[in-house]
Design an enzyme around this catalytic site. Structure first.
Site, PDB file in Angstrom:
ATOM      1  N   ARG A  50       0.528  -1.089  -0.147  1.00  0.00           N
ATOM      2  CA  ARG A  50       0.035   0.034   0.093  1.00  0.00           C
ATOM      3  C   ARG A  50       0.805   1.248  -0.017  1.00  0.00           C
ATOM      4  NH1 ARG A  50      -4.237  -1.341   4.404  1.00  0.00           N
ATOM      5  NH2 ARG A  50      -2.531  -1.928   5.387  1.00  0.00           N
ATOM      6  N   LYS A 156       4.175 -18.881   7.797  1.00  0.00           N
ATOM      7  CA  LYS A 156       3.989 -19.207   9.150  1.00  0.00           C
ATOM      8  C   LYS A 156       3.697 -17.856   9.818  1.00  0.00           C
ATOM      9  CE  LYS A 156       6.331 -19.454  12.543  1.00  0.00           C
ATOM     10  NZ  LYS A 156       7.062 -18.438  13.274  1.00  0.00           N
ATOM     11  N   HIS A 186      10.913 -22.059   7.254  1.00  0.00           N
ATOM     12  CA  HIS A 186      12.103 -21.667   6.874  1.00  0.00           C
ATOM     13  C   HIS A 186      13.287 -22.541   7.175  1.00  0.00           C
ATOM     14  CE1 HIS A 186      12.742 -19.035  10.413  1.00  0.00           C
ATOM     15  NE2 HIS A 186      13.894 -19.029  10.063  1.00  0.00           N
ATOM     16  N   LYS A 190      17.180 -24.607   5.847  1.00  0.00           N
ATOM     17  CA  LYS A 190      18.501 -24.501   6.308  1.00  0.00           C
ATOM     18  C   LYS A 190      19.369 -25.667   5.813  1.00  0.00           C
ATOM     19  CE  LYS A 190      17.236 -21.990  10.251  1.00  0.00           C
ATOM     20  NZ  LYS A 190      17.766 -20.655  10.585  1.00  0.00           N
ATOM     21  N   GLU A 224      17.378 -18.538  21.302  1.00  0.00           N
ATOM     22  CA  GLU A 224      17.688 -17.220  20.503  1.00  0.00           C
ATOM     23  C   GLU A 224      18.169 -16.262  21.683  1.00  0.00           C
ATOM     24  OE1 GLU A 224      14.943 -15.944  17.244  1.00  0.00           O
ATOM     25  OE2 GLU A 224      13.575 -17.066  18.861  1.00  0.00           O
ATOM     26  N   ASP A 243       5.217 -20.030  18.106  1.00  0.00           N
ATOM     27  CA  ASP A 243       6.161 -19.361  17.494  1.00  0.00           C
ATOM     28  C   ASP A 243       7.338 -20.384  16.757  1.00  0.00           C
ATOM     29  OD1 ASP A 243       6.965 -17.011  15.971  1.00  0.00           O
ATOM     30  OD2 ASP A 243       8.820 -17.034  17.426  1.00  0.00           O
ATOM     31  N   HIS A 248       9.077 -24.826  13.611  1.00  0.00           N
ATOM     32  CA  HIS A 248      10.282 -25.406  13.365  1.00  0.00           C
ATOM     33  C   HIS A 248      10.789 -26.591  14.175  1.00  0.00           C
ATOM     34  CE1 HIS A 248      10.042 -21.416  11.507  1.00  0.00           C
ATOM     35  NE2 HIS A 248      10.112 -20.784  12.697  1.00  0.00           N
ATOM     36  N   LYS A 348      13.067 -16.550  24.082  1.00  0.00           N
ATOM     37  CA  LYS A 348      13.684 -15.374  23.594  1.00  0.00           C
ATOM     38  C   LYS A 348      14.837 -14.982  24.811  1.00  0.00           C
ATOM     39  CE  LYS A 348      11.337 -14.344  20.026  1.00  0.00           C
ATOM     40  NZ  LYS A 348      11.769 -14.408  18.759  1.00  0.00           N
ATOM     41  N   LYS A 353      22.642 -17.505  21.023  1.00  0.00           N
ATOM     42  CA  LYS A 353      21.876 -18.083  19.920  1.00  0.00           C
ATOM     43  C   LYS A 353      22.433 -19.342  19.379  1.00  0.00           C
ATOM     44  CE  LYS A 353      20.448 -17.041  15.140  1.00  0.00           C
ATOM     45  NZ  LYS A 353      18.932 -17.304  15.390  1.00  0.00           N
TER      46      LYS A 353
HETATM   47  C1  BG6 Z   1      10.455 -17.189  13.289  1.00  0.00           C
HETATM   48  C2  BG6 Z   1       9.965 -16.695  14.486  1.00  0.00           C
HETATM   49  O1  BG6 Z   1       9.847 -18.028  12.632  1.00  0.00           O
HETATM   50  O2  BG6 Z   1      11.941 -17.799  13.362  1.00  0.00           O
HETATM   51  C3  BG6 Z   1      10.894 -15.801  15.235  1.00  0.00           C
HETATM   52  O3  BG6 Z   1       8.665 -16.028  14.003  1.00  0.00           O
HETATM   53  C4  BG6 Z   1      12.302 -16.264  15.326  1.00  0.00           C
HETATM   54  O4  BG6 Z   1      10.203 -15.423  16.405  1.00  0.00           O
HETATM   55  C5  BG6 Z   1      12.899 -16.879  13.995  1.00  0.00           C
HETATM   56  O5  BG6 Z   1      13.442 -15.275  15.888  1.00  0.00           O
HETATM   57  C6  BG6 Z   1      14.264 -17.513  14.169  1.00  0.00           C
HETATM   58  O6  BG6 Z   1      14.778 -17.924  12.866  1.00  0.00           O
HETATM   59  P1  BG6 Z   1      16.208 -18.170  12.853  1.00  0.00           P
HETATM   60  O7  BG6 Z   1      16.317 -18.654  11.459  1.00  0.00           O
HETATM   61  O8  BG6 Z   1      16.834 -16.906  13.114  1.00  0.00           O
HETATM   62  O9  BG6 Z   1      16.546 -19.339  13.848  1.00  0.00           O
END
Ligand code: BG6
Length: 502
Positions: A50, A156, A186, A190, A224, A243, A248, A348, A353
């Site tokens: 938009r 997602k 996603h 990987k 994370e 999430d 995942h 989180k 990470k």
């Molecule tokens: C996403 C989540 O699907 O994956 C996020 O919505 C998360 O909250 C992210 O941070 C993590 O992805 P990656 O590839 O950084 O591990």
């Protein structure tokens, strides 16, 4: 190098073209595919949004994202002008059915220009609540009836719970055939996640040991170190279990636990994965307390920076009971995995990470060495690190060099970076290429999505119905709440944390 197998002519429409996902992930991935000669000879990418943009301003905005977020970090921006000639911006409101002719017009124009009917891909990189309305309007277009060349990609979260996921599936399948619907997770793109299949099914070495006879337990950590990154509004309706675990982590679990496929056909792989989801033991609501732990971070210090607690984040209810950490113990009730606990955790603002999977083997059945030689004796362990390290490591016992028979655990490691370096494609590159090629192997089928929701629904419902007494219950930079340690300690185990990346 020219890739011989490039996808056919394609027009890709990105709804959410001015949004964050396109800026950070999709365009950098498409540009990398272009640099690596994977884009079709004839292609057009239309960002839909938009916000007002001229094509030039749009290109500039996207280039900024490429420079900041591409794995090449802007090193090869020299080909951008060539690439951006294929990119245009369509300003339109996804809610306005009358505007959808812009889509058909572009396809017709490209068809005439190229002399072939192209693949038409609709990528819905938009907030989940917008998906049904856009999908319905697309479904009314004649081109969507073309099962072999038109596809829709849905990000997602796929639904908010079992019921809404089911409704969304029903709605999509009213307009598109299953083979046209690409539900993206996603993590499945990987490199290191895909490599699980290679490790398991291209080697004779591991599969005989990959079962309850040799494996004591399995751990999956997807930790994370970041917080919400401005996504309070979204997270407040999601939580860590929705999430990360529903999608995942359960998808990784499927790759680890599935039976060997007969072929690499998309449906064969997905059948084997859905078998795992269907075999996961259902936790009754009364048992949730013994199998699942939730957490929410407080304010505190994160690597030297002061950060606010979850309840003080923008877009978050100050009394929020949303989980920013979740740990669950699963069992898979089948012949291969009966009795093997699988512990998963995510959160989180954790200490690092780190996404990794560990298969902890049972102790050797008999130990003939004198007790003093084996003070530091440990069971074998296979660790698959998904990120930020990309490696596979096996821990075994070795003799410490010297005149005494002393044993120490050592690691044998395959480091992905050493062979791939910066050439390893990012998840979105792999997945976008698969969509253009029409290969659905790494995408979730409707029954997989349903089955994954069924696994977590009892936990979600129990948590939603019971106010947590101890929130916030973990500090930033920690490994989550104490209860998560208790969950695994009750079975005599501890969470495995890998050394931080230097
Ligand atoms: C996403 C989540 O699907 O994956 C996020 O919505 C998360 O909250 C992210 O941070 C993590 O992805 P990656 O590839 O950084 O591990």
């Amino acid at each position: 190098m020219q890739n011989t197998k490039r996808p056919p002519a394609t027009v890709l429409f990105i709804f959410g073209g001015s949004g964050d996902l396109n800026y950070r992930k999709l365009t950098p991935a498409l540009y990398n595919l272009f640099l690596d000669n994977w884009m079709p000879e004839q292609f057009a990418i239309a960002g839909i949004g938009r916000s007002p943009y001229t094509d030039e301003a749009y290109h500039e905005h996207l280039l900024d994202g490429v420079t900041k977020f591409s794995r090449r970090k802007g090193k090869q921006n020299g080909h951008w002008t060539e690439f951006s000639q294929h990119v245009l911006y369509l300003q339109m409101d996804g809610d306005d059915a009358a505007a959808y002719h812009k889509i058909t017009d572009l396809v017709t124009k490209k068809e005439e220009e190229w002399g072939v009917h192209p693949n038409v891909i609709f990528y819905l990189a938009v907030a989940p609540q917008l998906v049904p309305s856009i999908a319905q309007k697309l479904g009314a277009l004649q081109i969507c009836h073309d099962k072999s060349t038109t596809r829709i990609v849905v990000e997602k979260p796929f639904g908010h719970d079992l019921e809404s996921a089911h409704e969304l599936n029903e709605l999509l399948s009213g307009m598109f055939a299953e083979e046209q619907i690409f539900r993206i997770d996603h993590y499945l793109g990987k490199e290191t996640v895909q490599n699980i299949l290679a490790l398991r099914f291209a080697n004779a070495l591991f599969e005989p040991l990959w079962n309850r006879n040799y494996i004591d337990h399995i751990q999956i950590t997807a930790a994370e170190s970041v917080g919400l990154e401005g996504r309070g509004g979204y997270f407040e309706h999601a939580g860590a279990l929705r999430d990360m675990v529903q999608n995942h982590i359960l998808q990784i679990l499927c790759m680890i636990a599935m039976e060997p496929p007969v072929s690499f056909d998309a449906n064969e792989i997905r059948n084997k994965k859905v078998d795992v989801l269907n075999a996961i033991r259902r936790i009754s609501k009364e048992q949730v307390h013994d199998f699942a732990v939730r957490g929410q971070y407080s304010g505190g210090w994160k690597k030297g920076d002061k950060v606010v607690g979850y309840r003080q984040e923008e877009g978050v209810n100050p009394q929020s009971n949303i989980d920013t950490f979740a740990a669950v113990k699963f069992y898979i009730d089948n012949w291969r995995w009966q009795g093997v606990p699988i512990y998963v955790r995510t959160g989180k603002y954790l200490n690092q990470k780190a996404t990794h999977i560990t298969l902890q083997f049972k102790p050797a059945p008999h130990y003939a060495f004198p007790a003093e030689s084996a003070e530091s004796w440990r069971s074998n362990r296979l660790t698959i690190s998904i990120q930020p390290n990309m490696d596979i490591s096996i821990r075994f016992q070795a003799k410490r060099p010297g005149q005494t028979m002393t044993l120490d655990p050592v690691d044998m490691t395959f480091d992905y970076d050493e062979v791939a370096g910066e050439h390893a494609p990012e998840a979105y590159e792999t997945l976008l290429l698969d969509v253009m090629e029409g290969d659905a192997t790494l995408f979730m089928r409707n029954d997989q999505v349903d089955a994954a929701w069924k696994v977590i629904m009892p936990i979600l419902e129990t948590w939603e119905g019971r106010t947590p007494q101890d929130f916030p219950n973990y500090a930033p930079d920690s490994w989550g709440p104490d209860d998560a340690d208790a969950l695994i300690a009750r079975d005599g185990h501890t969470w495995i944390n890998l050394p931080p990346v230097p």
